[in-house]
Write a protein that holds these residues in place. Structure first.
Motif, PDB file in Angstrom:
ATOM      1  N   ALA A   1       2.407  -0.952  -3.270  1.00  0.00           N
ATOM      2  CA  ALA A   1       1.979   0.416  -2.994  1.00  0.00           C
ATOM      3  C   ALA A   1       2.856   0.975  -1.880  1.00  0.00           C
ATOM      4  N   VAL A   2       3.654   1.985  -2.204  1.00  0.00           N
ATOM      5  CA  VAL A   2       4.630   2.512  -1.247  1.00  0.00           C
ATOM      6  C   VAL A   2       4.424   4.022  -1.085  1.00  0.00           C
ATOM      7  N   SER A   3       4.039   4.423   0.118  1.00  0.00           N
ATOM      8  CA  SER A   3       3.829   5.851   0.397  1.00  0.00           C
ATOM      9  C   SER A   3       5.105   6.532   0.851  1.00  0.00           C
ATOM     10  N   GLY A   4       6.016   5.751   1.442  1.00  0.00           N
ATOM     11  CA  GLY A   4       7.221   6.312   2.047  1.00  0.00           C
ATOM     12  C   GLY A   4       7.183   6.225   3.555  1.00  0.00           C
TER      13      GLY A   4
ATOM     14  N   ASN B   1       1.310  10.672  -5.357  1.00  0.00           N
ATOM     15  CA  ASN B   1       1.551  12.008  -4.803  1.00  0.00           C
ATOM     16  C   ASN B   1       0.223  12.748  -4.876  1.00  0.00           C
ATOM     17  N   PHE B   2      -0.421  12.877  -3.719  1.00  0.00           N
ATOM     18  CA  PHE B   2      -1.744  13.502  -3.684  1.00  0.00           C
ATOM     19  C   PHE B   2      -1.680  15.028  -3.627  1.00  0.00           C
TER      20      PHE B   2
ATOM     21  N   ASP C   1       6.394  15.956  -1.864  1.00  0.00           N
ATOM     22  CA  ASP C   1       7.505  15.803  -2.813  1.00  0.00           C
ATOM     23  C   ASP C   1       8.676  15.057  -2.176  1.00  0.00           C
ATOM     24  N   ALA C   2       8.910  15.288  -0.877  1.00  0.00           N
ATOM     25  CA  ALA C   2       9.995  14.591  -0.176  1.00  0.00           C
ATOM     26  C   ALA C   2       9.676  13.104  -0.034  1.00  0.00           C
ATOM     27  N   ASP C   3       8.407  12.787   0.197  1.00  0.00           N
ATOM     28  CA  ASP C   3       8.004  11.373   0.244  1.00  0.00           C
ATOM     29  C   ASP C   3       8.324  10.684  -1.083  1.00  0.00           C
ATOM     30  N   GLU C   4       7.954  11.357  -2.174  1.00  0.00           N
ATOM     31  CA  GLU C   4       8.196  10.800  -3.495  1.00  0.00           C
ATOM     32  C   GLU C   4       9.688  10.579  -3.737  1.00  0.00           C
ATOM     33  N   LYS C   5      10.504  11.552  -3.333  1.00  0.00           N
ATOM     34  CA  LYS C   5      11.962  11.438  -3.535  1.00  0.00           C
ATOM     35  C   LYS C   5      12.528  10.255  -2.756  1.00  0.00           C
ATOM     36  N   LEU C   6      12.053  10.057  -1.526  1.00  0.00           N
ATOM     37  CA  LEU C   6      12.545   8.944  -0.716  1.00  0.00           C
ATOM     38  C   LEU C   6      12.281   7.609  -1.403  1.00  0.00           C
ATOM     39  N   VAL C   7      11.071   7.431  -1.877  1.00  0.00           N
ATOM     40  CA  VAL C   7      10.712   6.166  -2.515  1.00  0.00           C
ATOM     41  C   VAL C   7      11.449   6.003  -3.839  1.00  0.00           C
ATOM     42  N   ARG C   8      11.565   7.091  -4.597  1.00  0.00           N
ATOM     43  CA  ARG C   8      12.278   7.038  -5.874  1.00  0.00           C
ATOM     44  C   ARG C   8      13.745   6.655  -5.661  1.00  0.00           C
ATOM     45  N   ASP C   9      14.369   7.257  -4.642  1.00  0.00           N
ATOM     46  CA  ASP C   9      15.780   6.958  -4.359  1.00  0.00           C
ATOM     47  C   ASP C   9      15.983   5.491  -4.008  1.00  0.00           C
ATOM     48  N   PHE C  10      15.048   4.946  -3.205  1.00  0.00           N
ATOM     49  CA  PHE C  10      15.148   3.534  -2.841  1.00  0.00           C
ATOM     50  C   PHE C  10      15.023   2.661  -4.094  1.00  0.00           C
ATOM     51  N   ALA C  11      14.100   3.004  -4.957  1.00  0.00           N
ATOM     52  CA  ALA C  11      13.892   2.238  -6.185  1.00  0.00           C
ATOM     53  C   ALA C  11      15.135   2.267  -7.064  1.00  0.00           C
TER      54      ALA C  11
ATOM     55  N   PHE D   1       9.910   1.942 -10.939  1.00  0.00           N
ATOM     56  CA  PHE D   1       9.207   2.922 -10.102  1.00  0.00           C
ATOM     57  C   PHE D   1       8.165   3.663 -10.929  1.00  0.00           C
ATOM     58  N   HIS D   2       6.936   3.726 -10.405  1.00  0.00           N
ATOM     59  CA  HIS D   2       5.843   4.433 -11.071  1.00  0.00           C
ATOM     60  C   HIS D   2       5.258   5.445 -10.097  1.00  0.00           C
ATOM     61  N   VAL D   3       5.026   6.643 -10.561  1.00  0.00           N
ATOM     62  CA  VAL D   3       4.454   7.677  -9.710  1.00  0.00           C
ATOM     63  C   VAL D   3       3.347   8.393 -10.471  1.00  0.00           C
ATOM     64  N   LYS D   4       2.331   8.843  -9.743  1.00  0.00           N
ATOM     65  CA  LYS D   4       1.266   9.623 -10.356  1.00  0.00           C
ATOM     66  C   LYS D   4       0.851  10.736  -9.412  1.00  0.00           C
TER      67      LYS D   4
END
Length: 445
Positions: free
Chosen positions: A26-29, A53-54, A62-72, A79-82
């Motif tokens: 579980a990665v929030s960023g 993404n709450f 959205d920036a948090d999501e991008k950071l984690v996606r980029d790392f993945a 990478f899974h996001v909801k």
């Protein structure tokens, strides 16, 4: 690297997962979860990332999501996001935003874990989180259980916490030293939430008294856990000695054994069954008085019998079931009934078998529990008898009598107090032509 070795040792010592397991992270960023992700990756564990993404902070989310996606993507990690409509969920369920986010994320994590065949869900809680939890529990009222903070894992959960060997300040230092990307959640710096207030306002005041407050509290938490384990072992032995199994979800305790216990011993022994101290105090005070008195918790009931106190789970209200002439088998509670119409008039002497004059039978028959006012004519007697008096005569307590099946004719007359007594009016007679044979057995699962 020393940090990775510490991480691997903590995982191994607490048996959180092994090298062959796939882990959903579980990665929030934030810095905590990004360090956890980095450690799992560097230690060569098989991992997949779950990000929620709450939609509570607009562009920040959205920036948090991008950071984690980029790392993945950079490290070729699945990478899974909801996205969640958190506000609507909170309003619909009349709960706080924080509680809504918690419920949504853990439900999705478990769904995703099962779908992706992951062994566990790794979350990034650390020592400071455990200290905050203890202080929060103290503010609401708690016992030893609530003073244990956050456990690395629980027996009934797939969630593990591999960072509980690190303090928050250590995580900040490591993230900076290692150049691990992260984003701060601005809501973490608002003290309008109870946990944030503990983190931002209360713990700093304790640290003014003692700069090592978090370390000391971590040691205290371990002592609380040790104390809880000792108490649990003692009470488990006591429970095994005193609670005598008498049936499914039912036990008995001899009054003589209960009288040897202190109030606190009795309370902790019955704690899993939800009885409050004032209820148990009433029980202790009435042990030498009349039998039959009941004491209740939400899901269990205690009944004083002659020499013992019976503990049973409350049974759900069971409606009677109807039996048509074409039925050959029905189930009721823990019993299975088989029916057969026969011309064999040979009487069988078995308490689990009833043979009824078929000409007296009116369908549909009913199988139900005892009801207030029930009467029947026991086999061999001339007059009628209240079923409640019959149970007293047979020394059947109030809990057990509710579990006795009663077979009722279509005209309302009781045919059989199952496994106990047939009604005189339905016995086989000299002019009987056909017999309804009923066989009662405990159900096998």
């Amino acid at each position: 690297m020393e940090l990775i070795k510490r991480f691997e040792c903590y995982v191994k010592e607490n048996e959180l997962f092994s090298q062959g397991d796939k882990i959903l992270v579980a990665v929030s960023g934030g810095r905590d979860s990004m360090l956890l992700l980095w450690l799992l990756h560097k230690a060569n564990f098989s991992i997949e990332i779950a990000h929620c993404n709450f939609q509570l902070r607009g562009d920040e989310s959205d920036a948090d999501e991008k950071l984690v996606r980029d790392f993945a993507e950079e490290h070729s990690i699945a990478f899974h996001v909801k996205n969640f409509d958190t506000i609507n969920y909170a309003e619909s369920n009349k709960i706080s935003i924080q509680m809504a986010a918690r419920e949504l994320r853990y439900a999705w994590f478990e769904e995703l874990r099962a779908k992706r065949n992951c062994k566990v869900i790794a979350v990034a809680q650390h020592i400071n989180d455990a200290v905050e939890t203890v202080l929060f529990n103290l503010s609401r009222g708690t016992g030893l259980q609530g003073l244990q903070g956050i456990l690395p894992k629980r027996n009934d959960s797939k969630v593990v916490r591999p960072l509980l060997f690190l303090q928050s300040k250590e995580i900040t230092d490591f993230v900076q030293q290692l150049g691990i990307p992260f984003r701060d959640d601005s809501s973490n710096f608002s003290n309008k939430y109870a946990r944030n207030k503990i983190r931002l306002d209360i713990i700093p005041e304790f640290e003014k008294l003692n700069p090592e407050f978090v370390t000391i509290m971590d040691d205290n938490i371990q002592r609380f856990r040790d104390s809880q384990q000792v108490l649990y072992s003692f009470i488990s032995r006591l429970r095994n000695e005193i609670l005598i199994l008498r049936g499914k979800d039912s036990w008995q305790m001899l009054k003589s054994e209960i009288q040897k216990l202190s109030m606190n011993e009795l309370y902790f022994m019955l704690e899993p069954y939800g009885f409050k101290k004032n209820v148990l105090q009433d029980l202790l005070g009435s042990l030498d008085k009349e039998s039959g008195r009941q004491f209740e918790s939400e899901n269990y009931i205690l009944v004083k019998d002659r020499e013992a106190v019976i503990l049973s789970k409350k049974s759900e209200t069971d409606e009677g079931i109807q039996i048509e002439e074409t039925d050959t088998k029905v189930l009721w509670n823990d019993y299975q009934f088989n029916f057969e119409i026969s011309e064999d008039l040979k009487v069988l002497y078995d308490k689990g078998v009833a043979q009824v004059d078929f000409d007296e039978v009116i369908y549909p028959l009913t199988i139900r529990s005892w009801e207030e006012g029930d009467v029947f004519q026991p086999l061999g007697m001339q007059g009628k008898k209240k079923l409640s008096d019959y149970f007293i005569q047979k020394k059947i307590n109030i809990l057990d009598k509710k579990q006795v099946p009663i077979l009722v004719n279509g005209d309302g007359r009781i045919i059989w107090v199952v496994n106990y007594h047939l009604d005189e009016r339905f016995k086989i007679r000299d002019n009987t032509q056909k017999v309804l044979k009923l066989v009662c057995n405990l159900r096998t699962i």
